[in-house]
Scaffold this motif. Structure first.
Motif, short mmCIF file in Angstrom:
data_model
loop_
_atom_site.label_atom_id
_atom_site.label_comp_id
_atom_site.label_asym_id
_atom_site.label_seq_id
_atom_site.Cartn_x
_atom_site.Cartn_y
_atom_site.Cartn_z
N LEU A 30 0.81 -1.22 0.00
CA LEU A 30 0.00 0.00 0.00
C LEU A 30 0.85 1.27 0.00
CD1 LEU A 30 -2.88 1.33 0.30
CD2 LEU A 30 -2.28 1.52 2.70
N VAL A 31 1.79 1.37 0.93
CA VAL A 31 2.58 2.60 1.06
C VAL A 31 3.36 2.88 -0.23
CG1 VAL A 31 4.48 3.69 2.31
CG2 VAL A 31 2.68 2.51 3.57
N ASP A 32 3.95 1.87 -0.81
CA ASP A 32 4.72 2.07 -2.04
C ASP A 32 3.83 2.38 -3.24
OD1 ASP A 32 7.06 1.55 -0.67
OD2 ASP A 32 7.01 -0.60 -1.15
N SER A 33 2.55 2.13 -3.13
CA SER A 33 1.64 2.26 -4.28
C SER A 33 0.68 3.42 -4.19
CB SER A 33 0.84 0.97 -4.42
OG SER A 33 1.68 -0.12 -4.64
N LEU A 34 0.80 4.29 -3.21
CA LEU A 34 -0.20 5.35 -3.04
C LEU A 34 -0.41 6.18 -4.29
CD1 LEU A 34 0.21 6.70 0.59
CD2 LEU A 34 -1.69 5.40 -0.38
N SER A 35 0.61 6.39 -5.09
CA SER A 35 0.42 7.20 -6.30
C SER A 35 -0.39 6.47 -7.35
CB SER A 35 1.77 7.63 -6.87
OG SER A 35 2.49 6.51 -7.33
N HIS A 36 -0.62 5.18 -7.17
CA HIS A 36 -1.40 4.39 -8.13
C HIS A 36 -2.81 4.11 -7.64
CE1 HIS A 36 2.29 3.70 -10.29
NE2 HIS A 36 2.85 3.27 -9.18
N LEU A 37 -3.16 4.64 -6.47
CA LEU A 37 -4.44 4.34 -5.85
C LEU A 37 -5.33 5.59 -5.83
CD1 LEU A 37 -3.06 2.20 -2.91
CD2 LEU A 37 -4.00 1.39 -5.07
N HIS A 38 -6.60 5.40 -5.52
CA HIS A 38 -7.57 6.49 -5.47
C HIS A 38 -8.34 6.41 -4.17
CE1 HIS A 38 -6.90 7.04 -9.74
NE2 HIS A 38 -7.05 5.75 -9.88
N VAL A 39 -8.69 7.56 -3.64
CA VAL A 39 -9.62 7.62 -2.52
C VAL A 39 -10.96 7.97 -3.11
CG1 VAL A 39 -10.25 8.84 -0.42
CG2 VAL A 39 -7.86 8.29 -0.84
N VAL A 40 -11.97 7.15 -2.81
CA VAL A 40 -13.31 7.38 -3.33
C VAL A 40 -14.25 7.57 -2.14
CG1 VAL A 40 -15.22 6.43 -4.70
CG2 VAL A 40 -12.84 5.94 -5.35
N GLN A 41 -14.99 8.66 -2.15
CA GLN A 41 -16.05 8.87 -1.16
C GLN A 41 -17.37 8.68 -1.90
OE1 GLN A 41 -14.79 12.81 0.30
NE2 GLN A 41 -14.77 11.83 2.29
#
Length: 168
Positions: free
Chosen positions: A154-165
C-alpha cells in the motif's frame, strides 16, 4: 449525489487522486474532484508513517447531511491502470456513474476507510462505521490505521491508488 443503482452507496460523490508516491514519513495530498454533479468538494492528506501505519485525514463539504458516507482506497498495488471514471462510464444512461459502473476505472476496494475496527475490503459496506456528514453536509475523517491492518504494497503504491467517497 443522487442515488443510482442499488444500496446506500450506489452513486459516487467524489474521487480523490494522488499526486506523488509516499514513503515512510512522507505525505500525499489529494484534491477532491466532483463526480455526478454532486456538489461535493474537499481535500485529503495521507501520511505514511515510519512505523508502517497510515494517517488519513479527509475534510469535505457538499455531502448528504446527517448521513454516513462510505469511503475507500481503491485500486491495486503497483498498477497505474486505474483512473477517475468519465461520464461515458454511465452505462445505463441515467446520468450518474454508479459504483458498479465506476469500479472498472478506479479499481476494487483496497482499504475501507472506516472510523474504527476492520479496514479490509470486507468492511466495504460497513455503513455503521463510516463517517457521517454533519447537518450542513460537512464531513471530517481523521484516523491512523496500524500497519497490521494495511495490505502489503500500500505505502509504495499510493500514487497508483484512489480515494473514493461514495454518496447517497
Amino acid at each position: 449525489a443522487v442515488a443510482a443503482g442499488t444500496g446506500l452507496i450506489a452513486a459516487m460523490a467524489a474521487v480523490l487522486f494522488a499526486a506523488s508516491p509516499a514513503y515512510a514519513d512522507q505525505t500525499v495530498r489529494f484534491t477532491l474532484d466532483e463526480l455526478n454533479d454532486s456538489g461535493s468538494s474537499g481535500d485529503a492528506t495521507i501520511t505514511a508513517r515510519e512505523d508502517g501505519s497510515l494517517h488519513v485525514k479527509i475534510e469535505g463539504s457538499g455531502f448528504t447531511p446527517n448521513s454516513p458516507h462510505a469511503q475507500h482506497i481503491h485500486g491495486m498495488a503497483h498498477s497505474d491502470d486505474f483512473f477517475c471514471p468519465p461520464p461515458s462510464a454511465d452505462k445505463n444512461g441515467d446520468g450518474q456513474v454508479a459504483t458498479e459502473e465506476g469500479v472498472p476505472q478506479y479499481g476494487g476496494v483496497f482499504v475501507s476507510l472506516t472510523t474504527k475496527g476492520d479496514t479490509s475490503p470486507k468492511s466495504g459496506l460497513a455503513i455503521d462505521r463510516f463517517p457521517v456528514a454533519d447537518a450542513n453536509g460537512d464531513l471530517e475523517y481523521d484516523r491512523t490505521i496500524p500497519a497490521s491492518q494495511l495490505p502489503a504494497g500500500l505505502v509504495d503504491s499510493l500514487s497508483h491508488l484512489h480515494v473514493v467517497q461514495h454518496g447517497l
